[in-house]
Motif scaffolding. Structure first.
Motif, mmCIF file in Angstrom:
data_model
loop_
_atom_site.group_PDB
_atom_site.id
_atom_site.type_symbol
_atom_site.label_atom_id
_atom_site.label_comp_id
_atom_site.label_asym_id
_atom_site.label_seq_id
_atom_site.Cartn_x
_atom_site.Cartn_y
_atom_site.Cartn_z
ATOM 1 N N LEU A 210 43.696 25.161 41.005
ATOM 2 C CA LEU A 210 42.576 24.298 41.350
ATOM 3 C C LEU A 210 41.340 24.534 40.489
ATOM 4 N N LEU A 211 41.137 25.793 40.056
ATOM 5 C CA LEU A 211 39.871 26.140 39.406
ATOM 6 C C LEU A 211 40.029 26.816 38.041
ATOM 7 N N THR A 212 41.262 27.036 37.606
ATOM 8 C CA THR A 212 41.527 27.656 36.300
ATOM 9 C C THR A 212 40.781 28.976 36.164
ATOM 10 N N VAL A 213 40.940 29.835 37.136
ATOM 11 C CA VAL A 213 40.293 31.147 37.104
ATOM 12 C C VAL A 213 41.364 32.233 37.070
ATOM 13 N N ARG A 214 40.963 33.399 36.573
ATOM 14 C CA ARG A 214 41.868 34.543 36.489
ATOM 15 C C ARG A 214 41.232 35.754 37.166
ATOM 16 N N PRO A 215 42.046 36.671 37.694
ATOM 17 C CA PRO A 215 41.478 37.858 38.348
ATOM 18 C C PRO A 215 41.022 38.892 37.325
ATOM 19 N N CYS A 216 39.943 39.568 37.662
ATOM 20 C CA CYS A 216 39.524 40.706 36.839
ATOM 21 C C CYS A 216 40.026 41.989 37.495
ATOM 22 N N VAL A 217 39.873 43.097 36.787
ATOM 23 C CA VAL A 217 40.386 44.374 37.298
ATOM 24 C C VAL A 217 39.576 44.846 38.499
ATOM 25 N N PHE A 218 38.272 44.652 38.464
ATOM 26 C CA PHE A 218 37.417 45.052 39.583
ATOM 27 C C PHE A 218 37.836 44.330 40.861
ATOM 28 N N LYS A 219 37.888 45.076 41.972
ATOM 29 C CA LYS A 219 38.285 44.493 43.248
ATOM 30 C C LYS A 219 37.151 44.633 44.269
ATOM 31 N N PRO A 220 36.764 43.517 44.879
ATOM 32 C CA PRO A 220 35.698 43.574 45.888
ATOM 33 C C PRO A 220 36.188 44.158 47.208
ATOM 34 N N GLY A 227 41.958 43.803 56.237
ATOM 35 C CA GLY A 227 43.333 44.135 55.882
ATOM 36 C C GLY A 227 43.822 43.368 54.663
ATOM 37 N N ASN A 228 43.293 42.149 54.444
ATOM 38 C CA ASN A 228 43.717 41.347 53.304
ATOM 39 C C ASN A 228 43.101 41.880 52.013
ATOM 40 N N GLU A 229 43.910 41.958 50.976
ATOM 41 C CA GLU A 229 43.394 42.393 49.672
ATOM 42 C C GLU A 229 42.561 41.271 49.066
ATOM 43 N N PHE A 230 41.353 41.607 48.646
ATOM 44 C CA PHE A 230 40.472 40.620 48.044
ATOM 45 C C PHE A 230 40.379 40.829 46.539
ATOM 46 N N ARG A 231 40.130 39.725 45.834
ATOM 47 C CA ARG A 231 40.026 39.765 44.388
ATOM 48 C C ARG A 231 38.807 38.970 43.939
ATOM 49 N N LEU A 232 38.387 39.260 42.727
ATOM 50 C CA LEU A 232 37.332 38.492 42.076
ATOM 51 C C LEU A 232 37.975 37.724 40.933
ATOM 52 N N PHE A 233 37.998 36.403 41.060
ATOM 53 C CA PHE A 233 38.549 35.525 40.027
ATOM 54 C C PHE A 233 37.401 34.906 39.243
ATOM 55 N N ILE A 234 37.538 34.809 37.935
ATOM 56 C CA ILE A 234 36.449 34.300 37.104
ATOM 57 C C ILE A 234 36.972 33.289 36.085
ATOM 58 N N SER A 235 36.067 32.451 35.574
ATOM 59 C CA SER A 235 36.446 31.364 34.665
ATOM 60 C C SER A 235 36.149 31.677 33.209
ATOM 61 N N TYR A 236 35.784 32.915 32.905
ATOM 62 C CA TYR A 236 35.349 33.285 31.557
ATOM 63 C C TYR A 236 35.894 34.670 31.211
ATOM 64 N N ASP A 237 35.713 35.068 29.972
ATOM 65 C CA ASP A 237 36.137 36.404 29.541
ATOM 66 C C ASP A 237 34.943 37.359 29.650
#
Length: 249
Positions: A210-220, A227-237
């Motif tokens: 939907l948004l063309t984003v990728r996860p970074c290594v840092f995890k929020p 209990g759910n694993e959360f991620r930070l997805f971003i649209s840039y390098d």
């Protein structure tokens, strides 16, 4: 007072459970002493006012009139605030990105923790908080009521004027993400805009689609230890910031 009156009614009409025997269908509601104590604790907690002097991490500005407070999270609204390290890390990234734009404008969709930390990090940064919880009206003109069920029911002056958008959809469903995606499209500058999406790992494929984003290594992480694993997805390098982009497995 409403909560106190409710508690008094419960105390007057709810007795401790009997030690033995069945309860007839016509008998009044019966709670165990433990359940009644838990209910009393819950009602008392809901009746607590927002602290007049919140923690330092939730206050912005030196002058009393300029302080920005983060209200108590309400799990009934799917509110779960970030841990300080998470909020500080994401706020630092947004402030770094803001230097790319002249007169940068930032939109925070359903992430009030980040709003507070951004204003703490750079009080001059133009940040708009879009939130369903009307308690955030205390932030004045930087608050806009937002219901993800009406993704584009927003003031026209907000359309296509944000350079950086940070979104944290309240629910981990494709439907919710689809509607928040519509809001992101409404807000994004047509020339150049950057997106940071905080959501569950379970949304990885939907977020990419939907948004063309990728996860970074840092995890929020959240203060409530979800209990759910959360991620930070971003649209840039991001380069080496945020640990860099996660490599495809």
């Amino acid at each position: 007072m409403e909560k106190e009156d409710e508690l008094q009614r419960l105390n007057g009409h709810v007795s401790s459970a009997p030690l033995d025997g069945d309860v007839e269908d016509d008998d009044p509601l019966v709670l165990s002493s433990q359940a009644l104590a838990a209910l009393q604790e819950f009602l008392a907690d809901q009746n607590k006012p927002v602290a007049s002097t919140p923690p330092t991490s939730s206050v912005v500005g030196g002058d009393e009139s300029e302080k920005v407070e983060l209200v108590t999270e309400d799990w009934r609204l799917s509110q779960f605030w970030y841990e300080p390290e998470t909020a500080e890390t994401v706020a630092e990234e947004v402030v770094t990105l803001s230097q790319r734009f002249s007169g940068c404008r930032v939109a925070c969709i359903a992430c009030p923790t980040l709003y507070v930390y951004l204003k703490k990090r750079d009080p001059s940064l133009h940040v708009q908080l879009l939130e369903y919880d009307m308690r955030f009206e205390r932030y004045g003109s930087e608050f806009t009521f937002y219901d993800y069920n009406e993704p584009e029911d927003l003031p026209l002056q907000l359309k296509h004027c944000f350079h950086i958008i940070v979104a944290d959809p309240p629910y981990l469903s494709r439907e919710c993400l689809e509607r928040v995606s519509q809001t992101i499209s409404f807000l994004s500058s047509p020339v150049d805009s950057l997106l940071l999406l905080l959501t569950g790992e379970v949304q990885r494929e939907h977020a990419a689609e939907l948004l063309t984003v990728r996860p970074c290594v840092f995890k929020p992480h959240h203060s409530s230890k979800l209990g759910n694993e959360f991620r930070l997805f971003i649209s840039y390098d991001p380069g080496t910031r945020l640990g860099g982009l996660e490599e495809d497995s």
